[in-house]
Every structure is written in structure tokens, then in C-alpha cells.
Design a protein around this motif. Sequence first.
Motif, PDB file in Angstrom:
ATOM      1  N   VAL A  58       5.158   7.203  -6.706  1.00 14.52           N
ATOM      2  CA  VAL A  58       5.681   5.830  -6.702  1.00 14.52           C
ATOM      3  C   VAL A  58       7.157   5.851  -7.111  1.00 14.52           C
ATOM      4  CG1 VAL A  58       5.463   3.529  -7.744  1.00 14.52           C
ATOM      5  CG2 VAL A  58       3.397   4.833  -7.149  1.00 14.52           C
ATOM      6  N   PHE A  59       7.461   6.634  -8.149  1.00 14.50           N
ATOM      7  CA  PHE A  59       8.863   6.752  -8.569  1.00 14.50           C
ATOM      8  C   PHE A  59       9.738   7.295  -7.452  1.00 14.50           C
ATOM      9  CE2 PHE A  59       7.806   7.064 -13.386  1.00 14.50           C
ATOM     10  CZ  PHE A  59       7.986   5.697 -13.501  1.00 14.50           C
ATOM     11  N   LYS A  60       9.168   8.246  -6.682  1.00 13.57           N
ATOM     12  CA  LYS A  60       9.971   8.821  -5.580  1.00 13.57           C
ATOM     13  C   LYS A  60      10.322   7.743  -4.551  1.00 13.57           C
ATOM     14  CE  LYS A  60       8.161  13.512  -5.817  1.00 13.57           C
ATOM     15  NZ  LYS A  60       7.143  14.363  -5.162  1.00 13.57           N
ATOM     16  N   HIS A  61       9.330   6.871  -4.224  1.00 12.84           N
ATOM     17  CA  HIS A  61       9.603   5.778  -3.290  1.00 12.84           C
ATOM     18  C   HIS A  61      10.684   4.849  -3.835  1.00 12.84           C
ATOM     19  CE1 HIS A  61       6.731   6.295  -0.045  1.00 12.84           C
ATOM     20  NE2 HIS A  61       5.797   6.627  -0.937  1.00 12.84           N
ATOM     21  N   ALA A  62      10.710   4.694  -5.163  1.00 16.37           N
ATOM     22  CA  ALA A  62      11.669   3.776  -5.778  1.00 16.37           C
ATOM     23  C   ALA A  62      13.040   4.414  -5.957  1.00 16.37           C
ATOM     24  CB  ALA A  62      11.143   3.318  -7.135  1.00 16.37           C
ATOM     25  N   GLY A  63      13.108   5.741  -5.765  1.00 15.20           N
ATOM     26  CA  GLY A  63      14.364   6.434  -5.982  1.00 15.20           C
ATOM     27  C   GLY A  63      14.609   6.763  -7.451  1.00 15.20           C
ATOM     28  N   PHE A  69       0.808  -1.228   0.000  1.00 15.31           N
ATOM     29  CA  PHE A  69       0.000   0.000   0.000  1.00 15.31           C
ATOM     30  C   PHE A  69       0.842   1.280   0.000  1.00 15.31           C
ATOM     31  CE2 PHE A  69      -3.037  -2.967   2.239  1.00 15.31           C
ATOM     32  CZ  PHE A  69      -3.978  -3.006   1.229  1.00 15.31           C
ATOM     33  N   ASP A  70       1.631   1.501   1.072  1.00 13.89           N
ATOM     34  CA  ASP A  70       2.281   2.816   1.238  1.00 13.89           C
ATOM     35  C   ASP A  70       3.161   3.201   0.050  1.00 13.89           C
ATOM     36  OD1 ASP A  70       1.781   3.509   4.340  1.00 13.89           O
ATOM     37  OD2 ASP A  70       2.175   1.360   4.089  1.00 13.89           O
ATOM     38  N   ALA A  71       4.029   2.279  -0.363  1.00  7.46           N
ATOM     39  CA  ALA A  71       4.938   2.595  -1.455  1.00  7.46           C
ATOM     40  C   ALA A  71       4.169   2.848  -2.746  1.00  7.46           C
ATOM     41  CB  ALA A  71       5.937   1.452  -1.652  1.00  7.46           C
ATOM     42  N   LEU A  72       2.939   2.317  -2.794  1.00  8.99           N
ATOM     43  CA  LEU A  72       2.104   2.502  -3.986  1.00  8.99           C
ATOM     44  C   LEU A  72       1.141   3.668  -3.807  1.00  8.99           C
ATOM     45  CD1 LEU A  72       1.490  -1.259  -4.781  1.00  8.99           C
ATOM     46  CD2 LEU A  72       2.947   0.332  -6.068  1.00  8.99           C
ATOM     47  N   ASN A  73       1.549   4.606  -2.960  1.00 11.03           N
ATOM     48  CA  ASN A  73       0.781   5.841  -2.819  1.00 11.03           C
ATOM     49  C   ASN A  73      -0.648   5.595  -2.328  1.00 11.03           C
ATOM     50  OD1 ASN A  73       0.705   8.685  -3.010  1.00 11.03           O
ATOM     51  ND2 ASN A  73      -0.319   8.589  -5.010  1.00 11.03           N
ATOM     52  N   THR A  74      -0.811   4.526  -1.561  1.00  8.50           N
ATOM     53  CA  THR A  74      -2.134   4.206  -1.023  1.00  8.50           C
ATOM     54  C   THR A  74      -2.117   4.518   0.470  1.00  8.50           C
ATOM     55  OG1 THR A  74      -2.230   2.413  -2.625  1.00  8.50           O
ATOM     56  CG2 THR A  74      -3.921   2.416  -0.926  1.00  8.50           C
ATOM     57  N   PRO A  75      -2.680   5.658   0.877  1.00  8.80           N
ATOM     58  CA  PRO A  75      -2.562   6.119   2.266  1.00  8.80           C
ATOM     59  C   PRO A  75      -3.301   5.218   3.250  1.00  8.80           C
ATOM     60  CG  PRO A  75      -4.066   7.528   1.008  1.00  8.80           C
ATOM     61  CD  PRO A  75      -3.466   6.555   0.039  1.00  8.80           C
ATOM     62  N   PRO A  76      -2.954   5.315   4.524  1.00  4.50           N
ATOM     63  CA  PRO A  76      -3.552   4.441   5.558  1.00  4.50           C
ATOM     64  C   PRO A  76      -5.078   4.516   5.629  1.00  4.50           C
ATOM     65  CG  PRO A  76      -1.653   5.576   6.441  1.00  4.50           C
ATOM     66  CD  PRO A  76      -1.891   6.153   5.078  1.00  4.50           C
ATOM     67  N   ASP A  77      -5.664   5.651   5.217  1.00  5.39           N
ATOM     68  CA  ASP A  77      -7.125   5.739   5.305  1.00  5.39           C
ATOM     69  C   ASP A  77      -7.816   5.312   4.004  1.00  5.39           C
ATOM     70  OD1 ASP A  77      -6.323   7.781   3.728  1.00  5.39           O
ATOM     71  OD2 ASP A  77      -7.365   9.389   4.821  1.00  5.39           O
ATOM     72  N   HIS A  78      -7.060   4.744   3.085  1.00  9.32           N
ATOM     73  CA  HIS A  78      -7.665   4.323   1.811  1.00  9.32           C
ATOM     74  C   HIS A  78      -8.599   3.131   2.039  1.00  9.32           C
ATOM     75  CE1 HIS A  78      -8.038   2.780  -2.302  1.00  9.32           C
ATOM     76  NE2 HIS A  78      -7.720   4.000  -2.700  1.00  9.32           N
TER      77      HIS A  78
END
Length: 335
Positions: A288-293, A141-150
Motif C-alpha cells: 500500500v505504501f508503494k502505491h502511495a509513493g 481495491f487495487d491500490a489497497l493490495n486487493t487483487p482482481p480475483d479477491h
Amino acid sequence: MIEQLEQVRVDALQEISRADSLKLVEELRVKFLGRKGVLTGLLRSVSQASPEERPVLGKAANELKLQLTASLDQKFDDLQAIEKSRTARNDFFDVTLPGRRPRLGHLHVISQVAEEIVAIFAELGFQVATGPEIETEYYNFDALNTPPDHPARDLHDTFFVRPGVVLRTHTSPVQMRVMEKMQPPVAVVAPGRVYRVDADATHSPMFFQIEGLLVDEGVGFADLKGTLMHFIHRLFGKDVQMRFRPHFFPFTEPSAELDILWTSDKGGGGSQTKWMEILGCGMVHPEVFKHAGYDPERYTGFAFGLGVDRIAMVRHRISSITYLYESDMRFLEQF
Ligand code: PHE
């Protein structure tokens, strides 16, 4: 005495004719003609008869001996012949008969379709990647831009193993695992099992997806559409009807779903035709790209997630997803 001989003849011939084994024939030979046999005993007593009777009795006894010997020999030969033909029949081995084929299994229809799909993308230069089915919330979820309240994180949709750990709800976490290890250009497909709290004719709590990810400089939505249309044409033929529908995914922007016109056989010979959603797709979200660097200013890419079960259903006109997981040989043997 003549009468006694006559009685022996009748008895002996009857017993010989009834004998049904070689062993019995030999026993009869001993019984009547052996050294202590019936006839031998009578022959001996001939010597005590009067001189007038002796030649007559001797002749009669000798004739009987010859007759019984011949009769026993004949019976012996007959039984031996029967026995021979019997063993010959049993030993007969027809080398021209076809062998017994062992029953061979084959790949499950899901595996067959998954292999077909992967092969089409392999032709285009995509590599195969895999990831774990028990996944962390971060990758799922998180790395895929899916926030905790999704809402996708809701207990109603996601099987939690323990806090922070889930059964992956899609193959998209493999995107992140691949990007962490590789620099662009990246082109991968990732087949595997996924899990959701869901069950009806087109949903199963465990099902199969194939994730696709392509990242490079200058990748646009036209590349996404062109690649997926090529794929659909390769899999279903050029006459298939498809449509892209705008959609939303947290990890792609813009996003779409792809539907295919699906005709399923219904019981009783009828059929029904309707649109079936078979994949979600979109341009990889810069977050998502930002999480991946990856530098989102430099790289763009597209991703898609195919429902293998849905594609198998469209492909083989299967009316319910449950058939795929019931392990009913009458169903599975058709593929
Ligand atoms: N992961 C999405 C799903 O399971 C599908 C998807 C994959 C959408 C990749 C966009 C990009 O529904």
C-alpha cells in the motif's frame, strides 16, 4: 282608546324584553316612539277626543311614553354592558402564558455517535479527511493490495456503477487519497457512507464507517493497540470488555478485528449478551505504501475501519441495525 294604549303597553314591553341586540332596541324605539311611531299616532288622536276625555287620555299616553322610554333605555344599557364584557373577554391577552415552542429536530443517532468518535480522535491530533462515495476500483481495491480475483470484488459483495467504478465498499480508499496528497507524519480519520450487498439484523446495504490512518517513522502494533484501547475506554468507559482477534485484510499485515461485549435489549424485557465486531485494523501493508509513493523501509503505520452503526448499537443497546434507517420518529426521538 284606553284599551288601545293598554294593548300597546303589553306589546311594547314584551318586544323590548325579547330584544337581544342594540340595533333591535333602536328599531323598537322608532317603532313605538318615533315620529311615525305607534304611540305618537295615538297621542295625536287624543286631540280628537271629547274635552272630558282629553286630559285623562293625554295623561295615560304620556305615562306610557315615559314608561317605554325608560324600558328601552334600560334594555339598551343592559345589552351594551353585555357586549362590552364580551369583547373584553375576547381581547384579553395573557402575556404571562408560555410561548408555543417550534418543534426542533436533532442530529440522527448515527451522526451523534460519529461526531463523538471523531472528537475523540481529534483530541489525539487526528485530522478529518473525506473521499468520494462513488469510487474507482483502483482506489477501492487495487491500490489497497486487493487483487482482481479477491472474493471482496465479487458481484455479491460490491455494487458496481459501471466497469471500473463502484460504490465504495469501505472508507479505506480515503487512506490512499490522503497519502497521495500528504507526506508523513499523517494522522487522519475519514467518516462516511459505504455500501455492500448485505442485509440482516447487523448488516445494512448502506452503513457508516470511520477510517483511521497514522503513518510515521517507528510506528508499531503497540501504538495501534494503545490508541484503539484509549478510544474504546473514552467512548464506552473503562469497564467495557474488549478483545483483539487475529484477522486478515489484504491491505494490512498483521491484521486484527476488535470485538466488544454487547448487551442488547430484546422485546419483552429480556436481554442478550454477545461479542460484537466493531472494527478492523492492522499495520499498513508495504504494498500500500508503494502505491502511495511512501518508502516502506522508512515508514510504518497503522489503519483501522470502525463500524459506526455497530458502535451506536452497542452504545444504545439497539437490537437491530434496521431501526437506524427506518426513520421511525418514535425510535429516533429517543436520542
Ligand atoms: N476496510 C476494512 C473493512 O471495511 C476495515 C479495515 C480498515 C481494516 C483499515 C484494516 C485497516 O472491513
